[in-house]
Design an enzyme around this catalytic site. Structure first.
Site, PDB file in Angstrom:
ATOM      1  N   ARG A 155       0.828  -1.222   0.000  1.00  0.00           N
ATOM      2  CA  ARG A 155       0.000   0.000   0.000  1.00  0.00           C
ATOM      3  C   ARG A 155       0.854   1.259   0.000  1.00  0.00           C
ATOM      4  O   ARG A 155       0.665   2.149  -0.832  1.00  0.00           O
ATOM      5  CB  ARG A 155      -0.916  -0.010   1.243  1.00  0.00           C
ATOM      6  CG  ARG A 155      -2.010  -1.056   1.188  1.00  0.00           C
ATOM      7  CD  ARG A 155      -2.720  -1.169   2.514  1.00  0.00           C
ATOM      8  NE  ARG A 155      -1.833  -1.665   3.547  1.00  0.00           N
ATOM      9  CZ  ARG A 155      -2.055  -2.763   4.289  1.00  0.00           C
ATOM     10  NH1 ARG A 155      -3.177  -3.437   4.139  1.00  0.00           N
ATOM     11  NH2 ARG A 155      -1.192  -3.147   5.192  1.00  0.00           N
ATOM     12  N   ARG A 233      10.592  -0.817   8.815  1.00  0.00           N
ATOM     13  CA  ARG A 233      10.883  -1.111  10.217  1.00  0.00           C
ATOM     14  C   ARG A 233      12.385  -1.265  10.396  1.00  0.00           C
ATOM     15  O   ARG A 233      13.061  -1.863   9.545  1.00  0.00           O
ATOM     16  CB  ARG A 233      10.204  -2.416  10.658  1.00  0.00           C
ATOM     17  CG  ARG A 233       8.764  -2.272  11.069  1.00  0.00           C
ATOM     18  CD  ARG A 233       8.570  -1.514  12.380  1.00  0.00           C
ATOM     19  NE  ARG A 233       7.185  -1.457  12.786  1.00  0.00           N
ATOM     20  CZ  ARG A 233       6.312  -0.493  12.494  1.00  0.00           C
ATOM     21  NH1 ARG A 233       6.692   0.542  11.775  1.00  0.00           N
ATOM     22  NH2 ARG A 233       5.067  -0.529  12.927  1.00  0.00           N
ATOM     23  N   GLU A 262      14.116   1.716  18.907  1.00  0.00           N
ATOM     24  CA  GLU A 262      13.649   3.106  19.093  1.00  0.00           C
ATOM     25  C   GLU A 262      13.278   3.355  20.550  1.00  0.00           C
ATOM     26  O   GLU A 262      12.760   2.446  21.213  1.00  0.00           O
ATOM     27  CB  GLU A 262      12.421   3.343  18.186  1.00  0.00           C
ATOM     28  CG  GLU A 262      12.787   3.239  16.722  1.00  0.00           C
ATOM     29  CD  GLU A 262      11.575   3.338  15.796  1.00  0.00           C
ATOM     30  OE1 GLU A 262      10.452   3.602  16.289  1.00  0.00           O
ATOM     31  OE2 GLU A 262      11.748   3.158  14.590  1.00  0.00           O
ATOM     32  N   HIS A 280      11.030   8.593  13.544  1.00  0.00           N
ATOM     33  CA  HIS A 280       9.824   7.801  13.232  1.00  0.00           C
ATOM     34  C   HIS A 280       8.587   8.702  13.105  1.00  0.00           C
ATOM     35  O   HIS A 280       7.635   8.587  13.896  1.00  0.00           O
ATOM     36  CB  HIS A 280       9.602   6.708  14.282  1.00  0.00           C
ATOM     37  CG  HIS A 280       8.699   5.603  13.792  1.00  0.00           C
ATOM     38  ND1 HIS A 280       8.797   4.305  14.225  1.00  0.00           N
ATOM     39  CD2 HIS A 280       7.659   5.605  12.910  1.00  0.00           C
ATOM     40  CE1 HIS A 280       7.869   3.565  13.642  1.00  0.00           C
ATOM     41  NE2 HIS A 280       7.168   4.348  12.836  1.00  0.00           N
TER      42      HIS A 280
HETATM   43  P1  NAP Z   1       1.675  -3.774   2.951  1.00  0.00           P
HETATM   44  O1  NAP Z   1       0.657  -3.159   2.058  1.00  0.00           O
HETATM   45  O2  NAP Z   1       1.367  -5.074   3.589  1.00  0.00           O
HETATM   46  O3  NAP Z   1       3.054  -3.859   2.150  1.00  0.00           O
HETATM   47  C1  NAP Z   1       4.143  -4.594   2.611  1.00  0.00           C
HETATM   48  C2  NAP Z   1       4.713  -5.372   1.445  1.00  0.00           C
HETATM   49  O4  NAP Z   1       5.851  -6.104   1.906  1.00  0.00           O
HETATM   50  C3  NAP Z   1       3.716  -6.371   0.873  1.00  0.00           C
HETATM   51  O5  NAP Z   1       3.411  -6.004  -0.441  1.00  0.00           O
HETATM   52  C4  NAP Z   1       4.411  -7.733   0.965  1.00  0.00           C
HETATM   53  O6  NAP Z   1       4.289  -8.386  -0.283  1.00  0.00           O
HETATM   54  C5  NAP Z   1       5.871  -7.387   1.249  1.00  0.00           C
HETATM   55  N1  NAP Z   1       6.475  -8.319   2.188  1.00  0.00           N
HETATM   56  C6  NAP Z   1       6.000  -8.714   3.394  1.00  0.00           C
HETATM   57  N2  NAP Z   1       6.843  -9.574   3.975  1.00  0.00           N
HETATM   58  C7  NAP Z   1       7.863  -9.754   3.122  1.00  0.00           C
HETATM   59  C8  NAP Z   1       9.062 -10.524   3.157  1.00  0.00           C
HETATM   60  N3  NAP Z   1       9.345 -11.331   4.192  1.00  0.00           N
HETATM   61  N4  NAP Z   1       9.904 -10.450   2.114  1.00  0.00           N
HETATM   62  C9  NAP Z   1       9.617  -9.663   1.056  1.00  0.00           C
HETATM   63  N5  NAP Z   1       8.506  -8.910   0.967  1.00  0.00           N
HETATM   64  C10 NAP Z   1       7.641  -8.946   1.981  1.00  0.00           C
HETATM   65  O7  NAP Z   1       2.011  -2.795   4.154  1.00  0.00           O
HETATM   66  P2  NAP Z   1       2.051  -1.191   4.157  1.00  0.00           P
HETATM   67  O8  NAP Z   1       0.750  -0.665   4.611  1.00  0.00           O
HETATM   68  O9  NAP Z   1       2.633  -0.707   2.859  1.00  0.00           O
HETATM   69  O10 NAP Z   1       3.099  -0.959   5.348  1.00  0.00           O
HETATM   70  C11 NAP Z   1       4.382  -1.533   5.275  1.00  0.00           C
HETATM   71  C12 NAP Z   1       5.136  -1.325   6.567  1.00  0.00           C
HETATM   72  O11 NAP Z   1       5.521   0.026   6.717  1.00  0.00           O
HETATM   73  C13 NAP Z   1       4.347  -1.605   7.849  1.00  0.00           C
HETATM   74  O12 NAP Z   1       4.285  -2.984   8.154  1.00  0.00           O
HETATM   75  C14 NAP Z   1       5.130  -0.823   8.891  1.00  0.00           C
HETATM   76  O13 NAP Z   1       6.095  -1.642   9.479  1.00  0.00           O
HETATM   77  C15 NAP Z   1       5.802   0.286   8.079  1.00  0.00           C
HETATM   78  N6  NAP Z   1       5.264   1.616   8.409  1.00  0.00           N
HETATM   79  C16 NAP Z   1       6.117   2.600   8.803  1.00  0.00           C
HETATM   80  C17 NAP Z   1       5.608   3.856   9.097  1.00  0.00           C
HETATM   81  C18 NAP Z   1       6.502   4.975   9.528  1.00  0.00           C
HETATM   82  O14 NAP Z   1       6.027   5.866  10.211  1.00  0.00           O
HETATM   83  N7  NAP Z   1       7.751   4.976   9.146  1.00  0.00           N
HETATM   84  C19 NAP Z   1       4.252   4.114   9.000  1.00  0.00           C
HETATM   85  C20 NAP Z   1       3.423   3.090   8.580  1.00  0.00           C
HETATM   86  C21 NAP Z   1       3.943   1.833   8.277  1.00  0.00           C
HETATM   87  P3  NAP Z   1       4.157 -10.013  -0.363  1.00  0.00           P
HETATM   88  O15 NAP Z   1       3.054 -10.368   0.577  1.00  0.00           O
HETATM   89  O16 NAP Z   1       3.855 -10.264  -1.807  1.00  0.00           O
HETATM   90  O17 NAP Z   1       5.487 -10.516   0.066  1.00  0.00           O
HETATM   91  C1  8YV Z   2       3.240   4.369  13.980  1.00  0.00           C
HETATM   92  C2  8YV Z   2       3.806   3.009  12.115  1.00  0.00           C
HETATM   93  O1  8YV Z   2       1.944   3.958  14.246  1.00  0.00           O
HETATM   94  O2  8YV Z   2       1.622   2.443  11.475  1.00  0.00           O
HETATM   95  C3  8YV Z   2       2.780   2.037  11.661  1.00  0.00           C
HETATM   96  O3  8YV Z   2       3.131   0.880  11.476  1.00  0.00           O
HETATM   97  O4  8YV Z   2       4.948   2.716  12.177  1.00  0.00           O
HETATM   98  C4  8YV Z   2       3.440   4.364  12.506  1.00  0.00           C
HETATM   99  O5  8YV Z   2       2.345   4.877  11.856  1.00  0.00           O
HETATM  100  C5  8YV Z   2       3.523   5.677  14.512  1.00  0.00           C
HETATM  101  O6  8YV Z   2       4.886   5.891  14.355  1.00  0.00           O
HETATM  102  C6  8YV Z   2       3.170   5.874  15.951  1.00  0.00           C
HETATM  103  O7  8YV Z   2       4.287   6.180  16.691  1.00  0.00           O
END
Ligand code: NAP
Ligand code: 8YV
Length: 316
Positions: A155, A233, A262, A280
């Site tokens: 996403r 992450r 963190e 973050h």
């Molecule tokens: P998502 O739609 O599930 O996208 C994650 C992608 O990673 C999926 O398309 C999946 O594809 C792939 N994946 C999962 N496990 C894998 C593995 N072991 N090896 C290779 N590919 C893999 O999730 P999203 O909503 O984009 O969010 C992704 C991540 O961003 C979250 O889980 C969170 O940890 C992080 N995040 C960070 C922040 C921030 O503030 N920095 C905010 C929100 C989220 P396949 O299933 O085809 O492998």
């Molecule tokens: C956290 C995130 O929720 O949604 C996630 O997976 O990593 C972030 O949106 C946010 O950093 C709260 O501290």
């Protein structure tokens, strides 16, 4: 007997949302209690409390001991703080907050790409220090024609692609499986993707499956001109390998929003000029955090009114 349903709030994930939950439910603030008081509360709630709300990235293990718990509403999309073996075994449904944060996180990813390739932070320091009068700032790297490799094209990754297309970037990706509807080159491993990328962007979820997946071999494959961006992450990156790669010029620079432990950031990174460090803040806009909170509340309301959930999730 309270006339509102009982709700266990595990941690202080977002003050405004917690205030809304306090107004709707008979809430119990677990994080304010001592370990003995927590245990006493869990025993008291047994049979009278079927819902809890928590941050998605961290959760107190004691909640799994509440036998009457049926739903765990998480604030955040990455649910690496949840023990799905225990929720599955106990019949606890879990919800998270997908999609509503895609735009904010993708915006920050673009900010880090530009900050690293054009050395924005050091350029600002250069002007403030009066260095400009002595000569020009070193040239950066343009984006047009370069390849952005996305580890974890889901996403948020797709929202990044939509923003990055007008910059003239090309794209490639690695997921566990190739996506039929994605026109970009797919690579079977992170190392192969890194070898074909100018900028490698990690958008992978946390958890055991991705632990340390970006290692020295991957960073070495990215190469001495390569930039590494992490908005996924911290646990999916071997941080000592990253420090080594930056120190020895195996890669050119990095832009990081997330870290393995963190809010602790490896001390070596703090001394390096070729890294941009964010605390973050990917989803940290007022409107995005409010939208995440809405989903936490709506999932709980939906559970209590109709035993349905809006955004159930079964794993990380
Ligand atoms: P998502 O739609 O599930 O996208 C994650 C992608 O990673 C999926 O398309 C999946 O594809 C792939 N994946 C999962 N496990 C894998 C593995 N072991 N090896 C290779 N590919 C893999 O999730 P999203 O909503 O984009 O969010 C992704 C991540 O961003 C979250 O889980 C969170 O940890 C992080 N995040 C960070 C922040 C921030 O503030 N920095 C905010 C929100 C989220 P396949 O299933 O085809 O492998
Ligand atoms: C956290 C995130 O929720 O949604 C996630 O997976 O990593 C972030 O949106 C946010 O950093 C709260 O501290």
């Amino acid at each position: 007997m309270p006339d509102k349903p009982s709700l266990l709030i595990v941690n202080n994930f977002h003050a405004d949302t917690i205030a809304r939950l306090d107004a709707r439910y008979e809430t119990h603030h677990l994080w304010l209690l001592s370990e003995a008081e927590k245990r006493e509360l869990i025993e008291r709630l047994e049979g009278n409390c079927e819902a809890a709300a928590t941050a998605s990235w961290i959760c107190d293990e004691i909640v799994y001991e509440l036998g009457s718990l049926r739903v765990l509403s998480c604030f955040g999309v990455g649910v690496d703080g949840i023990d799905f073996e225990r929720t599955g075994a106990a019949g606890i449904a879990v919800t998270n907050t997908p999609d509503v944060l895609n735009d904010a996180v993708a915006d920050l990813a673009i900010a880090l790409i530009l900050a690293t390739t054009r050395d924005i932070v050091n350029a600002d320091r250069f002007v403030r220090a009066g260095e400009w009068r002595k000569g020009p700032f070193p040239f950066g790297a343009g984006l047009a024609g370069r390849t952005l490799g996305i580890l974890g094209l889901g996403r948020i990754g797709n929202a990044i692609v939509r923003r990055a297309e007008p910059f003239g970037l090309r794209f490639a990706y690695h997921n566990r499986r190739r996506k039929e509807d994605v026109p970009f080159p797919y690579f079977e491993s992170a190392r192969e993707l890194a070898g074909q990328s100018d900028i490698l962007l990690n958008m992978l979820p946390g958890g055991p499956e991705t632990f340390g997946l970006v290692d020295l071999e991957v960073l070495d494959a990215l190469g001495p001109e390569g930039i590494f961006i992490n908005v996924g992450r911290g646990s999916s990156v071997n941080e000592s390998a990253l420090v080594q790669a930056l120190r020895h010029g195996l890669i050119a620079g990095a832009g990081l929003d997330v870290y393995a432990n963190e809010p602790n950031v490896p001390a070596e990174l703090l001394t390096m000029d070729n890294v941009v460090l964010m605390p973050h803040i990917g989803s940290a806009t007022v409107e995005t955090r409010a939208a995440m909170g809405n989903l936490v509340v709506e999932n709980l309301d939906s559970w209590f009114s109709a035993h349905t959930l809006l955004t159930e999730v079964t794993g990380n």
